[in-house]
Design a protein around this motif. Structure first.
Motif, PDB file in Angstrom:
ATOM      1  N   ARG A 102       0.834  -1.205   0.000  1.00 20.13           N
ATOM      2  CA  ARG A 102       0.000   0.000   0.000  1.00 20.13           C
ATOM      3  C   ARG A 102       0.863   1.247   0.000  1.00 20.13           C
ATOM      4  NH1 ARG A 102      -2.400   1.846   5.687  1.00 20.13           N
ATOM      5  NH2 ARG A 102      -2.499   3.687   4.375  1.00 20.13           N
ATOM      6  N   LEU A 103       0.202   2.374  -0.223  1.00 19.21           N
ATOM      7  CA  LEU A 103       0.829   3.698  -0.134  1.00 19.21           C
ATOM      8  C   LEU A 103       0.681   4.210   1.294  1.00 19.21           C
ATOM      9  CD1 LEU A 103       1.911   6.373  -1.581  1.00 19.21           C
ATOM     10  CD2 LEU A 103      -0.492   7.061  -1.613  1.00 19.21           C
ATOM     11  N   TYR A 104       1.761   4.811   1.805  1.00 18.70           N
ATOM     12  CA  TYR A 104       1.734   5.491   3.102  1.00 18.70           C
ATOM     13  C   TYR A 104       1.907   6.984   2.831  1.00 18.70           C
ATOM     14  CZ  TYR A 104       2.159   0.820   5.021  1.00 18.70           C
ATOM     15  OH  TYR A 104       1.928  -0.496   5.341  1.00 18.70           O
ATOM     16  N   PRO A 105       0.811   7.761   2.894  1.00 13.63           N
ATOM     17  CA  PRO A 105       0.830   9.168   2.439  1.00 13.63           C
ATOM     18  C   PRO A 105       1.415  10.109   3.494  1.00 13.63           C
ATOM     19  CG  PRO A 105      -1.364   8.570   3.186  1.00 13.63           C
ATOM     20  CD  PRO A 105      -0.531   7.328   3.313  1.00 13.63           C
ATOM     21  N   ASN A 106       2.727  10.172   3.548  1.00 15.21           N
ATOM     22  CA  ASN A 106       3.397  10.982   4.565  1.00 15.21           C
ATOM     23  C   ASN A 106       3.019  12.456   4.483  1.00 15.21           C
ATOM     24  OD1 ASN A 106       4.893   8.844   5.786  1.00 15.21           O
ATOM     25  ND2 ASN A 106       6.318   8.881   4.066  1.00 15.21           N
ATOM     26  N   HIS A 107       2.833  12.967   3.269  1.00 18.78           N
ATOM     27  CA  HIS A 107       2.530  14.393   3.138  1.00 18.78           C
ATOM     28  C   HIS A 107       1.153  14.719   3.734  1.00 18.78           C
ATOM     29  CE1 HIS A 107       0.046  13.312  -0.366  1.00 18.78           C
ATOM     30  NE2 HIS A 107      -0.423  14.553  -0.366  1.00 18.78           N
ATOM     31  N   VAL A 108       0.238  13.757   3.687  1.00 14.93           N
ATOM     32  CA  VAL A 108      -1.094  13.973   4.256  1.00 14.93           C
ATOM     33  C   VAL A 108      -1.022  14.022   5.783  1.00 14.93           C
ATOM     34  CG1 VAL A 108      -3.394  12.979   4.519  1.00 14.93           C
ATOM     35  CG2 VAL A 108      -2.259  12.906   2.297  1.00 14.93           C
ATOM     36  N   ARG A 109      -0.273  13.104   6.361  1.00 17.13           N
ATOM     37  CA  ARG A 109      -0.188  13.030   7.821  1.00 17.13           C
ATOM     38  C   ARG A 109       0.501  14.263   8.410  1.00 17.13           C
ATOM     39  NH1 ARG A 109       0.620  13.234  12.437  1.00 17.13           N
ATOM     40  NH2 ARG A 109       0.478  11.613  14.044  1.00 17.13           N
ATOM     41  N   ILE A 110       1.564  14.752   7.757  1.00 19.29           N
ATOM     42  CA  ILE A 110       2.248  15.948   8.247  1.00 19.29           C
ATOM     43  C   ILE A 110       1.348  17.171   8.096  1.00 19.29           C
ATOM     44  CG2 ILE A 110       4.186  17.518   7.811  1.00 19.29           C
ATOM     45  CD1 ILE A 110       5.868  15.041   7.156  1.00 19.29           C
ATOM     46  N   THR A 111       0.655  17.271   6.971  1.00 20.75           N
ATOM     47  CA  THR A 111      -0.280  18.383   6.784  1.00 20.75           C
ATOM     48  C   THR A 111      -1.345  18.383   7.874  1.00 20.75           C
ATOM     49  OG1 THR A 111       0.072  18.377   4.384  1.00 20.75           O
ATOM     50  CG2 THR A 111      -1.940  19.428   5.196  1.00 20.75           C
ATOM     51  N   SER A 112      -1.821  17.213   8.251  1.00 22.47           N
ATOM     52  CA  SER A 112      -2.833  17.102   9.293  1.00 22.47           C
ATOM     53  C   SER A 112      -2.325  17.678  10.614  1.00 22.47           C
ATOM     54  CB  SER A 112      -3.235  15.635   9.477  1.00 22.47           C
ATOM     55  OG  SER A 112      -4.154  15.494  10.539  1.00 22.47           O
ATOM     56  N   PHE A 113      -1.063  17.418  10.938  1.00 21.91           N
ATOM     57  CA  PHE A 113      -0.516  17.963  12.187  1.00 21.91           C
ATOM     58  C   PHE A 113      -0.568  19.484  12.179  1.00 21.91           C
ATOM     59  CE2 PHE A 113       2.828  20.051  14.496  1.00 21.91           C
ATOM     60  CZ  PHE A 113       2.727  19.495  15.761  1.00 21.91           C
ATOM     61  N   PHE A 114      -0.100  20.106  11.094  1.00 21.33           N
ATOM     62  CA  PHE A 114      -0.009  21.567  11.062  1.00 21.33           C
ATOM     63  C   PHE A 114      -1.385  22.226  10.963  1.00 21.33           C
ATOM     64  CE2 PHE A 114       4.416  20.557  10.357  1.00 21.33           C
ATOM     65  CZ  PHE A 114       5.051  21.547  11.074  1.00 21.33           C
ATOM     66  N   VAL A 115      -2.330  21.561  10.324  1.00 12.33           N
ATOM     67  CA  VAL A 115      -3.699  22.080  10.311  1.00 12.33           C
ATOM     68  C   VAL A 115      -4.245  22.112  11.733  1.00 12.33           C
ATOM     69  CG1 VAL A 115      -6.067  21.580   9.604  1.00 12.33           C
ATOM     70  CG2 VAL A 115      -4.212  21.424   7.936  1.00 12.33           C
ATOM     71  N   LYS A 116      -4.083  21.026  12.472  1.00 11.99           N
ATOM     72  CA  LYS A 116      -4.561  20.970  13.852  1.00 11.99           C
ATOM     73  C   LYS A 116      -3.844  21.982  14.739  1.00 11.99           C
ATOM     74  CE  LYS A 116      -5.897  16.104  13.604  1.00 11.99           C
ATOM     75  NZ  LYS A 116      -5.593  14.713  14.062  1.00 11.99           N
ATOM     76  N   ALA A 117      -2.588  22.306  14.401  1.00 12.54           N
ATOM     77  CA  ALA A 117      -1.818  23.276  15.183  1.00 12.54           C
ATOM     78  C   ALA A 117      -2.195  24.717  14.851  1.00 12.54           C
ATOM     79  CB  ALA A 117      -0.319  23.065  14.960  1.00 12.54           C
ATOM     80  N   GLY A 118      -3.098  24.915  13.893  1.00 12.92           N
ATOM     81  CA  GLY A 118      -3.584  26.249  13.573  1.00 12.92           C
ATOM     82  C   GLY A 118      -2.829  26.976  12.484  1.00 12.92           C
ATOM     83  N   TYR A 119      -1.972  26.285  11.764  1.00 13.25           N
ATOM     84  CA  TYR A 119      -1.195  26.932  10.701  1.00 13.25           C
ATOM     85  C   TYR A 119      -2.043  27.124   9.440  1.00 13.25           C
ATOM     86  CZ  TYR A 119       3.314  26.480  13.100  1.00 13.25           C
ATOM     87  OH  TYR A 119       4.358  26.615  13.988  1.00 13.25           O
ATOM     88  N   ASP A 120      -1.675  28.138   8.663  1.00 15.60           N
ATOM     89  CA  ASP A 120      -2.241  28.296   7.325  1.00 15.60           C
ATOM     90  C   ASP A 120      -1.486  27.379   6.373  1.00 15.60           C
ATOM     91  OD1 ASP A 120      -3.913  30.307   8.262  1.00 15.60           O
ATOM     92  OD2 ASP A 120      -2.463  31.882   7.819  1.00 15.60           O
ATOM     93  N   VAL A 121      -2.208  26.584   5.613  1.00 18.77           N
ATOM     94  CA  VAL A 121      -1.588  25.733   4.601  1.00 18.77           C
ATOM     95  C   VAL A 121      -1.455  26.531   3.313  1.00 18.77           C
ATOM     96  CG1 VAL A 121      -1.743  23.577   3.318  1.00 18.77           C
ATOM     97  CG2 VAL A 121      -2.620  23.702   5.667  1.00 18.77           C
ATOM     98  N   LEU A 122      -0.236  26.690   2.836  1.00 22.31           N
ATOM     99  CA  LEU A 122       0.015  27.406   1.584  1.00 22.31           C
ATOM    100  C   LEU A 122       0.179  26.400   0.448  1.00 22.31           C
ATOM    101  CD1 LEU A 122       2.490  30.178   2.847  1.00 22.31           C
ATOM    102  CD2 LEU A 122      -0.010  30.202   2.765  1.00 22.31           C
ATOM    103  N   PRO A 123       0.045  26.837  -0.810  1.00 20.91           N
ATOM    104  CA  PRO A 123       0.197  25.895  -1.928  1.00 20.91           C
ATOM    105  C   PRO A 123       1.525  25.162  -1.875  1.00 20.91           C
ATOM    106  CG  PRO A 123      -0.743  27.956  -2.700  1.00 20.91           C
ATOM    107  CD  PRO A 123      -0.351  28.188  -1.278  1.00 20.91           C
ATOM    108  N   MET A 124       1.472  23.865  -2.051  1.00 19.11           N
ATOM    109  CA  MET A 124       2.680  23.049  -1.989  1.00 19.11           C
ATOM    110  C   MET A 124       3.391  23.012  -3.334  1.00 19.11           C
ATOM    111  SD  MET A 124       1.238  19.120  -2.164  1.00 19.11           S
ATOM    112  CE  MET A 124       0.020  19.346  -0.871  1.00 19.11           C
ATOM    113  N   ILE A 125       4.624  22.539  -3.293  1.00 12.10           N
ATOM    114  CA  ILE A 125       5.430  22.347  -4.501  1.00 12.10           C
ATOM    115  C   ILE A 125       5.590  20.852  -4.739  1.00 12.10           C
ATOM    116  CG2 ILE A 125       7.736  22.655  -5.521  1.00 12.10           C
ATOM    117  CD1 ILE A 125       7.899  25.230  -3.695  1.00 12.10           C
ATOM    118  N   ILE A 126       5.426  20.433  -5.982  1.00 12.60           N
ATOM    119  CA  ILE A 126       5.701  19.057  -6.379  1.00 12.60           C
ATOM    120  C   ILE A 126       7.113  19.024  -6.947  1.00 12.60           C
ATOM    121  CG2 ILE A 126       5.025  17.124  -7.850  1.00 12.60           C
ATOM    122  CD1 ILE A 126       2.936  17.879  -5.773  1.00 12.60           C
TER     123      ILE A 126
END
Length: 344
Positions: A102-126
């Motif tokens: 399976r896929l382990y979506p690390n970018h999703v899990r890290i984003t979840s932490f910062f969202v819960k911490a109250g950060y603004d999510v800015l557009p990501m770079i691929i």
């Protein structure tokens, strides 16, 4: 201008050397959860991770690895100033643990932490990292439906702690730290290609990595999200690539690294920073001169650089002053001081 740089050989879960809200920008690439080369490091921090992997429980191992990273992100939040920026280079993982692939979506899990911490999510770079391996397709090859898409990219996640940063007395430094218009167009695209991971086969070192992020990646991010004189943090310093990029950008820096055996490698890289900045600045100026030569023929370059007396496209570029590292002094273990001058 003089900047200071520190590598602390210890765990970034406790950055006791750094005062709260003392950092302006974080640029880092942590160990990637569920990538096998990092299993030992994650396992050393938690017996639960080792047991989960041994039991074939990939989902539990993935979550426990991220909980270990969460402790670093919590301390990062403490030292980051209001309106500070966090940039995290991370790749997802594909892996068979037990019987399940399976896929382990690390970018999703890290984003979840910062969202819960109250950060603004800015557009990501691929970050596009194309693989040319002839056997790159996984699964059942040409037979549907059990083949798997190959991961050929990583992410640069970008988070902001609160609203836009306000500049008062620091306006001059901000204008000197501007980038050229063509750099903005390339750097602020959401897909970066042409940046290749740097092989790091470290002799006598237990952590031989095959594709650490290249100097250009943290260098761009530092230009984009900080100004000269700011402080940049890398909680996973490795061989000091972010440190070097900060030195080349006239920013202060701090980093944390568990592996003390990397100290001589970092020292060797720091010793070459004077030549590095000469090369980086010369390339940026030459690329701009070539482009503005074309622009002049087209009649679109309307302004003149105060420092370099060549054409620039916008008034925001007129005060750009690129810096050179004139000298580097090692003051103690992991402690460096760099003297900068402006390239004339």
């Amino acid at each position: 201008m003089i900047t200071t740089h520190s590598i602390y050989f210890g765990n970034a879960r406790n950055m006791k050397e750094l005062a709260s809200e003392s950092v302006n920008l974080v640029v880092t690439s942590p160990p990637y959860p569920m990538i096998e080369m990092w299993d030992a490091q994650f396992g050393a921090s938690s017996s639960g991770i080792r047991r989960a992997l041994e039991a074939g429980d990939g989902k539990s191992a993935y979550e426990l690895m991220h909980r270990a990273l969460d402790k670093v992100w919590q301390e990062t939040d403490r030292v980051l100033a209001p309106s500070g920026i966090v940039c995290i280079n991370i790749g997802d993982a594909t892996r068979k643990v037990g019987e399940a692939f399976r896929l382990y979506p690390n970018h999703v899990r890290i984003t979840s932490f910062f969202v819960k911490a109250g950060y603004d999510v800015l557009p990501m770079i691929i970050w596009r990292k194309t693989s040319n391996k002839p056997n790159k397709f996984m699964g059942s090859g040409m037979l549907p439906p059990n083949a798997y898409v190959t991961l050929e990219h990583e992410y640069v996640l970008i988070f902001r702690k609160g609203g836009n940063r306000q500049f008062g007395e620091g306006t001059a430094a901000r204008r000197q730290s501007a980038y050229f218009r063509e750099e903005r167009n390339a750097w602020f695209s959401d897909v970066w290609s042409g940046l290749k991971g740097v092989p790091q086969q470290l002799k006598g070192n237990s952590r031989n990595r095959s594709a650490a992020y290249p100097f250009e990646l943290p260098y761009r991010l530092i230009q984009m999200y900080s100004v000269q004189g700011d402080t940049v943090l890398d909680p996973f310093a490795g061989t000091g690539t972010t440190l070097l990029a900060a030195m080349a950008s006239a920013r202060n820096s701090a980093g944390y690294e568990l592996d003390r055996t990397l100290e001589p490698i970092i020292d060797e890289r720091v010793a070459g920073v004077k030549k590095l900045t000469e090369t980086v600045v010369a390339e940026r100026l030459e690329k701009h001169r070539q482009l503005t030569g074309i622009a002049r023929d087209g009649g679109s370059a309307a302004y003149l650089s105060k420092q370099y007396s060549f054409s620039v496209t916008t008034s925001q570029e007129t005060d750009i002053r690129l810096t050179l590292a004139d000298s580097v002094e090692k003051r103690a273990v992991g402690q460096y001081r760099v003297k900068h001058s402006f390239k004339g």
